[in-house]
Design an enzyme around this catalytic site. Structure first.
Site, short mmCIF file in Angstrom:
data_model
loop_
_atom_site.label_atom_id
_atom_site.label_comp_id
_atom_site.label_asym_id
_atom_site.label_seq_id
_atom_site.Cartn_x
_atom_site.Cartn_y
_atom_site.Cartn_z
N GLU A 88 0.82 -1.32 0.09
CA GLU A 88 -0.01 0.14 0.17
C GLU A 88 0.97 1.24 -0.04
O GLU A 88 1.68 1.62 1.02
CB GLU A 88 -0.98 0.06 1.31
CG GLU A 88 -2.06 1.05 1.24
CD GLU A 88 -3.10 1.05 2.23
OE1 GLU A 88 -3.55 -0.28 2.60
OE2 GLU A 88 -3.53 2.10 2.65
N LYS A 282 -7.65 -1.49 11.30
CA LYS A 282 -6.92 -1.87 10.04
C LYS A 282 -5.69 -1.08 9.50
O LYS A 282 -4.64 -1.62 9.10
CB LYS A 282 -8.10 -1.94 8.59
CG LYS A 282 -7.51 -2.39 7.39
CD LYS A 282 -6.71 -1.53 6.59
CE LYS A 282 -6.24 -1.89 5.33
NZ LYS A 282 -5.41 -1.10 4.70
N ASP A 298 4.35 -14.80 11.81
CA ASP A 298 3.14 -15.22 11.25
C ASP A 298 2.03 -14.14 11.36
O ASP A 298 1.55 -13.92 12.34
CB ASP A 298 2.88 -16.60 11.84
CG ASP A 298 1.52 -16.95 11.50
OD1 ASP A 298 0.64 -16.54 10.77
OD2 ASP A 298 1.13 -18.36 11.67
N HIS A 395 -2.90 10.36 0.34
CA HIS A 395 -2.96 8.79 -0.14
C HIS A 395 -2.87 8.78 -1.86
O HIS A 395 -2.29 7.93 -2.33
CB HIS A 395 -4.32 8.05 0.46
CG HIS A 395 -4.46 6.67 0.13
ND1 HIS A 395 -3.87 5.80 0.72
CD2 HIS A 395 -5.02 6.16 -0.94
CE1 HIS A 395 -4.04 4.92 0.12
NE2 HIS A 395 -5.06 4.88 -0.82
C1 MEV Z 1 -6.05 2.71 4.98
O1 MEV Z 1 -5.28 1.60 4.62
C2 MEV Z 1 -5.94 2.62 6.40
C3 MEV Z 1 -7.00 3.91 6.93
O2 MEV Z 1 -8.18 3.71 6.56
C4 MEV Z 1 -7.09 3.80 8.67
C5 MEV Z 1 -7.91 4.76 9.13
O3 MEV Z 1 -9.11 5.14 8.72
O4 MEV Z 1 -7.80 4.91 10.23
C6 MEV Z 1 -6.48 5.19 6.69
#
Ligand code: MEV
Length: 443
Positions: A88, A282, A298, A395
């Site tokens: 990513e 995530k 792992d 991003h």
């Molecule tokens: C993207 O990989 C992760 C985010 O969505 C985490 C978040 O929203 O805190 C930017």
């Protein structure tokens, strides 16, 4: 064998050579297509390639993911450049930003809160459970004695089996019990060690139930269902924390107190709303998994354990927390991590060895701390963007190169368009339009 080659079912696939496997795949799944790209990814160094081939079954090729680094991490007063394996585009850039931000404010502080892992022998017993508990007390020394040789080297390293207990689970499933065993696996993740101990406990229990004069003849049978470690490690917890005076926060021109309050609200949302908590966590796992992969650990085990922990109170929540007290902004993570710096592929995969060396060959607990910091840093960077500029600006800037590559832009075109998008909003369609314009109008 050859005859079956062109059927879609094949027996003995694992036994044929790598070349033959590729040939079979191509003739069955890529008919009338040019030769596949698989061999291009073979390493020219044959012994290195053989090493990778042997990591798993039916290897055809290597699958690249980028290995990058995030420098400038100050953790408990020590400098680190953290290796990260992730596809990513914005994750490493975000880690670098967070590292720099907190470096100027004393860096990250960490602590191992506890360090125990467990595994269970799951079994069915249909007799008198009081007698079963009596048997367990009687044979506990034998259960441990039978594991002595499996346990000895772990014990020499300062860990091993810490305790075993019998648990009555008959309220969950009829006649169901567990031997729950607690371990310290020192610098190894310990899966093989734990599973070997558990299988030994299972066979000792079954044997001793027949021998000891505790049961009537009709109740001696112990039906072992399975013996396996648990990837849920709520007693193997590391904490990482950052803190600073609120006034020292001057992000994007926002006043420190307003920033801190907004940050607290973002965490409150992730503590109460599952839809936000999952995305929030995530983002944490972006940092955690990338270090875990780079260090040969792992990530599936860690992911499963971490998400179960996030739901331990009955609803799925943020793994990070925040406070504002006496003008101090504090932000922390408490996370279960079962990791190893010995065993598995840690001392065979050349890039894993390199990554561990970059981290100054940490022991298991030190690696837990570094990984927790990577998770906290990632979450800080995400929330920092979300509550200020929004996430897409940074991003999409990072993702632009992927869009341009997918549009087939050459190096010169990429350079021009990266420059153009410094002051323009990135999207797939705008990149496509600008590339077309560039091509039509020339440079
Ligand atoms: C993207 O990989 C992760 C985010 O969505 C985490 C978040 O929203 O805190 C930017």
């Amino acid at each position: 064998m050859k005859k079956e080659f062109f059927d879609n079912k094949i027996e003995g696939f694992s036994k044929i050579s790598k070349e033959e496997k590729i040939e079979w795949i191509e003739s069955n799944y890529f008919k009338n297509k040019p030769k596949s790209i698989l061999k291009k990814y073979w390493n020219k160094d044959q012994s290195l390639q053989k090493l990778h081939d042997e990591f798993t079954e039916n290897t055809l090729s290597n699958f690249y993911l980028p290995l990058g680094v995030a420098p400038n991490f100050l953790i408990d007063g020590k400098d680190y450049t953290i290796p990260m394996v992730i596809e990513e585009s914005s994750v490493i850039a975000a880690a670098c930003k967070a590292a720099k931000f907190w470096r100027g404010k004393g860096g990250f502080k960490t602590k191992i809160l506890n360090f125990k892992k467990t595994g269970q022998v799951h079994f069915i017993f249909k007799g008198d459970k009081n007698k079963l508990f009596k048997l367990f007390d009687l044979i506990k020394p034998i259960l441990l004695e039978d594991c002595k040789s499996i346990n000895s080297s772990m014990k020499n390293r300062g860990g091993g089996i810490l305790d075993i207990e019998i648990l009555d689970k008959t309220n969950d499933i009829e006649n169901y019990f567990q031997i729950n065993s607690i371990f310290d696996t020192v610098d190894s993740m310990g899966a093989n060690f734990i599973n070997s101990c558990l299988e030994q406990f299972a066979s000792t229990l079954k044997r001793e139930a027949q021998i000891y004069n505790v049961f009537d003849d009709n109740e001696k049978e112990i039906d072992i269902i399975m013996s396996i470690l648990s990837n849920y490690v709520p007693e193997c917890i590391v904490k990482a924390e950052v803190s600073c005076d609120i006034e020292s926060i001057t992000e994007k021109g926002i006043n420190g107190l307003d920033y801190a309050k907004k940050f607290v609200q973002a965490i409150q949302i992730a503590k109460t709303q599952t839809n936000r908590a999952v995305t929030h966590n995530k983002g944490i796992m972006n940092g955690i998994d990338s270090v875990i992969i780079a260090t040969g650990n792992d990530f599936r085990a860690v992911e499963a354990g971490v998400h179960a922990y996030a739901a331990k109170d009955g609803s799925y929540k943020s793994l990070t927390d925040v406070s504002i007290e006496n003008n101090v902004f504090k932000f922390w993570i408490e996370i279960p991590l079962s990791l190893g710096t010995v065993g598995g592929i840690t001392n065979i995969h050349p890039l894993v060895k390199w990554s561990l060396e970059l981290l100054d060959n940490p022991n298991g607990k030190e690696l837990m701390k570094i990984v927790a910091v990577a998770g906290l840093a990632q979450n800080f960077a995400a929330i920092n963007s979300l509550i200020t500029t929004g996430i897409q600006k940074g991003h999409m800037k990072m993702h632009l190169i992927n869009i341009l590559n997918s549009l087939g832009a050459n190096d010169k075109e990429k350079e021009k368009l990266i420059n153009f998008f410094k002051n323009n909003i990135v999207s797939y369609s705008s990149a496509k339009t600008e590339l077309t314009n560039l091509r039509n109008n020339g440079f």
